[in-house]
Design a protein around this motif. Structure first.
Motif, PDB file in Angstrom:
ATOM      1  N   PRO A 194       0.716  -1.016  -0.056  1.00  0.00           N
ATOM      2  CA  PRO A 194      -0.103  -0.013  -0.105  1.00  0.00           C
ATOM      3  C   PRO A 194       0.873   1.119   0.011  1.00  0.00           C
ATOM      4  O   PRO A 194       2.069   1.072   0.461  1.00  0.00           O
ATOM      5  CB  PRO A 194      -0.845  -0.133   1.328  1.00  0.00           C
ATOM      6  N   GLU A 195       0.310   2.365  -0.573  1.00  0.00           N
ATOM      7  CA  GLU A 195       0.954   3.569  -0.673  1.00  0.00           C
ATOM      8  C   GLU A 195       1.337   4.179   0.665  1.00  0.00           C
ATOM      9  O   GLU A 195       2.759   4.606   1.040  1.00  0.00           O
ATOM     10  CB  GLU A 195       0.200   4.794  -1.322  1.00  0.00           C
ATOM     11  N   SER A 196       0.843   3.830   1.564  1.00  0.00           N
ATOM     12  CA  SER A 196       1.217   4.323   3.209  1.00  0.00           C
ATOM     13  C   SER A 196       2.237   3.412   3.904  1.00  0.00           C
ATOM     14  O   SER A 196       3.043   3.818   4.578  1.00  0.00           O
ATOM     15  CB  SER A 196       0.145   4.089   4.301  1.00  0.00           C
ATOM     16  N   ALA A 197       2.643   2.228   3.087  1.00  0.00           N
ATOM     17  CA  ALA A 197       3.600   1.314   3.600  1.00  0.00           C
ATOM     18  C   ALA A 197       4.926   1.194   2.721  1.00  0.00           C
ATOM     19  O   ALA A 197       5.631   0.463   2.827  1.00  0.00           O
ATOM     20  CB  ALA A 197       3.247  -0.046   3.939  1.00  0.00           C
ATOM     21  N   ALA A 198       4.765   2.100   1.662  1.00  0.00           N
ATOM     22  CA  ALA A 198       5.855   2.026   0.508  1.00  0.00           C
ATOM     23  C   ALA A 198       7.004   2.370   1.195  1.00  0.00           C
ATOM     24  O   ALA A 198       8.221   1.397   0.707  1.00  0.00           O
ATOM     25  CB  ALA A 198       5.243   2.727  -0.652  1.00  0.00           C
ATOM     26  N   TRP A 199       7.380   3.303   1.888  1.00  0.00           N
ATOM     27  CA  TRP A 199       8.701   3.865   2.419  1.00  0.00           C
ATOM     28  C   TRP A 199       9.309   2.658   3.271  1.00  0.00           C
ATOM     29  O   TRP A 199      10.258   2.423   3.343  1.00  0.00           O
ATOM     30  CB  TRP A 199       8.526   4.969   2.969  1.00  0.00           C
ATOM     31  N   PHE A 200       8.298   2.279   4.156  1.00  0.00           N
ATOM     32  CA  PHE A 200       8.722   1.239   5.177  1.00  0.00           C
ATOM     33  C   PHE A 200       9.221   0.222   4.341  1.00  0.00           C
ATOM     34  O   PHE A 200      10.252  -0.479   4.821  1.00  0.00           O
ATOM     35  CB  PHE A 200       7.723   0.830   6.309  1.00  0.00           C
ATOM     36  N   CYS A 201       8.261  -0.514   3.864  1.00  0.00           N
ATOM     37  CA  CYS A 201       8.991  -1.794   2.925  1.00  0.00           C
ATOM     38  C   CYS A 201      10.095  -1.633   1.986  1.00  0.00           C
ATOM     39  O   CYS A 201      10.921  -2.566   2.020  1.00  0.00           O
ATOM     40  CB  CYS A 201       7.622  -2.138   1.849  1.00  0.00           C
ATOM     41  N   GLN A 202      10.152  -0.334   1.403  1.00  0.00           N
ATOM     42  CA  GLN A 202      11.328  -0.239   0.717  1.00  0.00           C
ATOM     43  C   GLN A 202      12.865  -0.165   1.604  1.00  0.00           C
ATOM     44  O   GLN A 202      13.852  -0.628   1.274  1.00  0.00           O
ATOM     45  CB  GLN A 202      11.378   1.268  -0.081  1.00  0.00           C
ATOM     46  N   TRP A 203      12.556   0.449   2.886  1.00  0.00           N
ATOM     47  CA  TRP A 203      13.648   0.267   3.773  1.00  0.00           C
ATOM     48  C   TRP A 203      13.911  -0.945   4.218  1.00  0.00           C
ATOM     49  O   TRP A 203      15.243  -1.355   4.313  1.00  0.00           O
ATOM     50  CB  TRP A 203      13.144   1.254   5.049  1.00  0.00           C
ATOM     51  N   SER A 204      12.875  -1.798   4.528  1.00  0.00           N
ATOM     52  CA  SER A 204      13.338  -3.170   4.906  1.00  0.00           C
ATOM     53  C   SER A 204      13.924  -3.915   3.911  1.00  0.00           C
ATOM     54  O   SER A 204      14.905  -4.723   4.118  1.00  0.00           O
ATOM     55  CB  SER A 204      12.100  -4.054   5.337  1.00  0.00           C
ATOM     56  N   ARG A 205      13.439  -3.848   2.557  1.00  0.00           N
ATOM     57  CA  ARG A 205      14.109  -4.370   1.499  1.00  0.00           C
ATOM     58  C   ARG A 205      15.681  -4.163   1.229  1.00  0.00           C
ATOM     59  O   ARG A 205      16.372  -4.971   1.188  1.00  0.00           O
ATOM     60  CB  ARG A 205      13.524  -4.280   0.193  1.00  0.00           C
ATOM     61  N   GLU A 206      15.813  -2.865   1.336  1.00  0.00           N
ATOM     62  CA  GLU A 206      17.083  -2.202   0.958  1.00  0.00           C
ATOM     63  C   GLU A 206      18.153  -2.605   2.018  1.00  0.00           C
ATOM     64  O   GLU A 206      19.229  -2.995   2.061  1.00  0.00           O
ATOM     65  CB  GLU A 206      17.228  -0.696   0.879  1.00  0.00           C
ATOM     66  N   SER A 207      17.550  -2.540   3.524  1.00  0.00           N
ATOM     67  CA  SER A 207      18.399  -2.641   4.571  1.00  0.00           C
ATOM     68  C   SER A 207      18.729  -4.350   4.540  1.00  0.00           C
ATOM     69  O   SER A 207      19.980  -4.736   5.001  1.00  0.00           O
ATOM     70  CB  SER A 207      17.639  -2.634   5.742  1.00  0.00           C
ATOM     71  N   ALA A 208      17.702  -5.450   4.235  1.00  0.00           N
ATOM     72  CA  ALA A 208      17.945  -6.777   4.391  1.00  0.00           C
ATOM     73  C   ALA A 208      19.087  -7.092   3.197  1.00  0.00           C
ATOM     74  O   ALA A 208      19.722  -8.062   3.223  1.00  0.00           O
ATOM     75  CB  ALA A 208      16.675  -7.375   4.047  1.00  0.00           C
ATOM     76  N   GLN A 209      19.194  -6.235   2.082  1.00  0.00           N
ATOM     77  CA  GLN A 209      20.220  -6.521   1.302  1.00  0.00           C
ATOM     78  C   GLN A 209      21.491  -5.758   1.215  1.00  0.00           C
ATOM     79  O   GLN A 209      22.487  -6.045   0.549  1.00  0.00           O
ATOM     80  CB  GLN A 209      19.710  -5.998  -0.261  1.00  0.00           C
ATOM     81  N   ASP A 210      21.955  -5.019   2.418  1.00  0.00           N
ATOM     82  CA  ASP A 210      22.697  -4.109   2.789  1.00  0.00           C
ATOM     83  C   ASP A 210      23.641  -4.739   3.609  1.00  0.00           C
ATOM     84  O   ASP A 210      23.262  -5.032   4.946  1.00  0.00           O
ATOM     85  CB  ASP A 210      22.129  -2.635   3.168  1.00  0.00           C
ATOM     86  N   GLU A 211      24.791  -5.273   3.461  1.00  0.00           N
ATOM     87  CA  GLU A 211      25.591  -5.962   4.149  1.00  0.00           C
ATOM     88  C   GLU A 211      26.253  -4.988   5.434  1.00  0.00           C
ATOM     89  O   GLU A 211      26.486  -5.474   6.511  1.00  0.00           O
ATOM     90  CB  GLU A 211      27.085  -6.558   3.437  1.00  0.00           C
ATOM     91  N   ARG A 212      26.056  -3.867   5.172  1.00  0.00           N
ATOM     92  CA  ARG A 212      26.489  -2.938   6.202  1.00  0.00           C
ATOM     93  C   ARG A 212      25.607  -2.684   7.486  1.00  0.00           C
ATOM     94  O   ARG A 212      25.914  -2.482   8.499  1.00  0.00           O
ATOM     95  CB  ARG A 212      26.723  -1.375   5.674  1.00  0.00           C
ATOM     96  N   VAL A 213      24.165  -3.269   7.223  1.00  0.00           N
ATOM     97  CA  VAL A 213      23.284  -3.133   8.407  1.00  0.00           C
ATOM     98  C   VAL A 213      23.789  -4.307   9.266  1.00  0.00           C
ATOM     99  O   VAL A 213      23.612  -4.378  10.390  1.00  0.00           O
ATOM    100  CB  VAL A 213      21.904  -3.067   7.529  1.00  0.00           C
TER     101      VAL A 213
END
Length: 267
Positions: free
Chosen positions: A136-155
């Protein structure tokens, strides 16, 4: 005459001590009385400074303070279903199990604060857009953060090691197997990759079956059984790897959770 003698005595106009004494007494008698207000009692520093109007302390704030927050419920909704279920879950956990949860719209939550939560429950719908499934549009930013963070080894895989979580998806099988609850499946997998400790398996509500409410209640009842020991600090060790504990064990748990999440995401 007393007043005249008083003026004379003060400004050299004559008179005697008796007249002056009488004049002083007269002036005192006609002068308005000065009322000294009693000093207000100093406010108490123990949190009971409020009064109930009868001299007693007001304990409303104390009662609210005693009800500690067990965790947070987050929702991402397109048509309002996930929002309604989130509030229903909070009410059920409070009235039936005595667990107080705050409800938050994901659009108003800062994702970077997620690792500070103890228990995070997610109710997320999948929106069918022009380019395929999307949260949903309201959750777009949160889901983008979780996806990018999960793929970022620095996290790192232990970023959410102190967070226990659970996910319920609101979807529709008529969109196809690959799109059914795709947003909830992706979020569940990302939280696991970040080291979050899953309280129980994700549940996928199916609107087309006409049983979404029933599926939700089944999931909520199972969830409550895990929440009580989790919020009391007595959950299974695998679900509660603390930052000060054995990091090697925590890493093994995170790797196992990641493998399981990837297998579920591909299923």
């Amino acid at each position: 005459m007393g007043l005249i003698n008083f003026i004379k005595s003060r400004f050299g106009g004559g008179g005697n001590d008796a007249d002056a004494a009488a004049t002083t007494a007269t002036a005192t008698a006609i002068a308005p009385a000065t009322v000294t207000k009693a000093a207000a009692p100093a406010p108490r520093m123990d949190g009971n400074s409020n009064s109930n109007g009868n001299g007693g302390a007001y304990h409303g704030d104390e009662e609210a303070a005693d009800e500690s927050e067990a965790g947070k419920i987050f929702f991402g909704s397109q048509t309002g279903t996930a929002r309604r279920l989130a509030h229903k879950l909070a009410a059920s956990l409070k009235t039936r199990h005595g667990l107080a949860f705050e409800v938050h719209d994901l659009k108003d939550y800062e994702p970077e604060n997620l690792n500070k939560e103890s228990v995070a429950l997610f109710i997320l719908s999948t929106y069918e857009g022009a380019d395929g499934w999307t949260p949903p549009e309201s959750a777009a930013w949160f889901c983008q953060w979780s996806r990018e963070s999960a793929q970022d080894e620095r996290v790192g895989m232990l970023h959410l090691r102190d967070v226990k979580y659970a996910v319920f998806g609101c979807g529709n099988r008529e969109y196809g197997a690959d799109r059914f609850n795709a947003a909830a499946r992706a979020l569940d997998a990302d939280l696991a990759r970040l080291g979050g400790m899953r309280l129980l398996r994700r549940a996928d509500g199916d609107e087309s079956s006409g049983r979404m409410e029933e599926q939700f209640h089944e999931w909520a009842d199972k969830l409550a059984k895990y929440l009580k020991p989790a919020t009391a600090g007595g959950a299974d060790e695998k679900l509660a790897v603390k930052g000060g504990g054995n990091k090697a064990v925590g890493k093994k748990v995170a790797i196992a959770a990641t493998a399981e999440a990837e297998a579920e995401a591909e299923a």
